[in-house]
Design a protein around this motif. Sequence first.
Motif, PDB file in Angstrom:
ATOM      1  N   THR A  29       8.752   1.396  -1.696  1.00  0.00           N
ATOM      2  CA  THR A  29       8.028   1.673  -0.449  1.00  0.00           C
ATOM      3  C   THR A  29       7.379   0.181  -0.314  1.00  0.00           C
ATOM      4  N   ARG A  30       6.924  -0.395  -1.232  1.00  0.00           N
ATOM      5  CA  ARG A  30       6.322  -1.687  -1.019  1.00  0.00           C
ATOM      6  C   ARG A  30       7.383  -2.767  -0.670  1.00  0.00           C
TER       7      ARG A  30
ATOM      8  N   ASN B 240      10.378  -2.412   0.402  1.00  0.00           N
ATOM      9  CA  ASN B 240      10.895  -2.091   1.801  1.00  0.00           C
ATOM     10  C   ASN B 240      10.146  -2.597   2.916  1.00  0.00           C
ATOM     11  N   GLN B 241       8.782  -2.404   2.748  1.00  0.00           N
ATOM     12  CA  GLN B 241       7.819  -2.776   3.594  1.00  0.00           C
ATOM     13  C   GLN B 241       7.869  -4.358   4.025  1.00  0.00           C
TER      14      GLN B 241
ATOM     15  N   ARG C 293       6.506   3.961  -5.465  1.00  0.00           N
ATOM     16  CA  ARG C 293       5.537   2.959  -4.958  1.00  0.00           C
ATOM     17  C   ARG C 293       6.164   1.742  -4.819  1.00  0.00           C
TER      18      ARG C 293
END
Length: 378
Positions: free
Chosen positions: A32-33, A35-36, A29
Amino acid sequence: MPTSSQWLNDEQTPFLLIDEVRFARNVGRLATRINQLGCQLRPHLKTLRSVDAAKYILPNFHAPATVSTLAEAEAFAQAGCTDLLYAVGIVPAKLARVAELIHSGVKLHILLDTEAQAQAVIDYQKHHNVPFSVFIEIDCDDHRGGLAPQDPQILAIAQLLHDNQVALTGLMTHSGGSYSAQTSDEIRQAAEQECHAVKIAAQQLKAQGLTCPVLSVGSTPTAHFAEDLDGITEVRAGVYTTFDLVMYNLGVCQLNDIAMHVVTAVIGHNAAKNWLLVDAGWMALSRDRGTAKQHCDYGYGLVCDDMGQPLSGCHVTQVNQEHGVIELPDHLTVSQFPVGTQLRILPNHACATAAMHQSYTVLKADGSKAVWPRILGW
């Protein structure tokens, strides 16, 4: 948690249980955050201090990571990690251990916030030919250590390092104040504040022609609520891998995200007081009362049944070394919990609770068991 396997009932209590499914979900979680948001994650490995856990947390062992002890740095280096930030202020007596790791091929960054520390690093580098890499700690919220973003000492330290050919690699700050936030908006403000702090400090250096390639920020709350990481190189966070009741109270996670339980057994009753006695005292749970000043105080931990389902209004209310006391609410009685009954306790502070255990029992996704040893010492 997945359906209990028989082996769980046969384990000697107390023990610390990690749910692999929740743990892996938490790790993915945040990765991904961040990286975004166009930034890099430098996970803090201090919560579990486990090479086995790090295999889930890091995409590979050449990825950047953070540690809080040199014992961690040495163990992770031996396991193959090559880029570690030792995020605790350096003292001269530890430079020999740092040097040994650097000479072994590890890129180990050290942290300081005084000219005296900088001079000690300079002197050691000159005498031992060690290419140190330094971060200066910036105080973004008056929570603990570091220098205020506009403190002239930042420039003085940077200039001293530069003049003596010691690499200033980065500026680092930690929004410890975010743990005291009352709302999500306050956490977002803390995230903005820590980013602003390191940028202001970096601008001061740039104006004098001094380079500092890495701007490092982070805490578990701000990492989950930051909205703009433009200009920031990396984000650090640690307790997000398992979460805990402090993070739940802050709104950073849900109860079913907490991947750590202390499994305990009922060892006696005080029927007159409607108390359960369990074999998890402060040696298993820790004395951390991190939720005491939050909107919901969970005592020494939230009590769950043997499947991990929270029991309403049920907390560990007292601890001795090897005894815990659970003062049952009126809707529960001691007769419902015979001696030997297993219960699970959600921790206030995962880092403190993990520190009480030499290894962790892992409930894997398929119901099987694994054991992760903990790195001990400093």
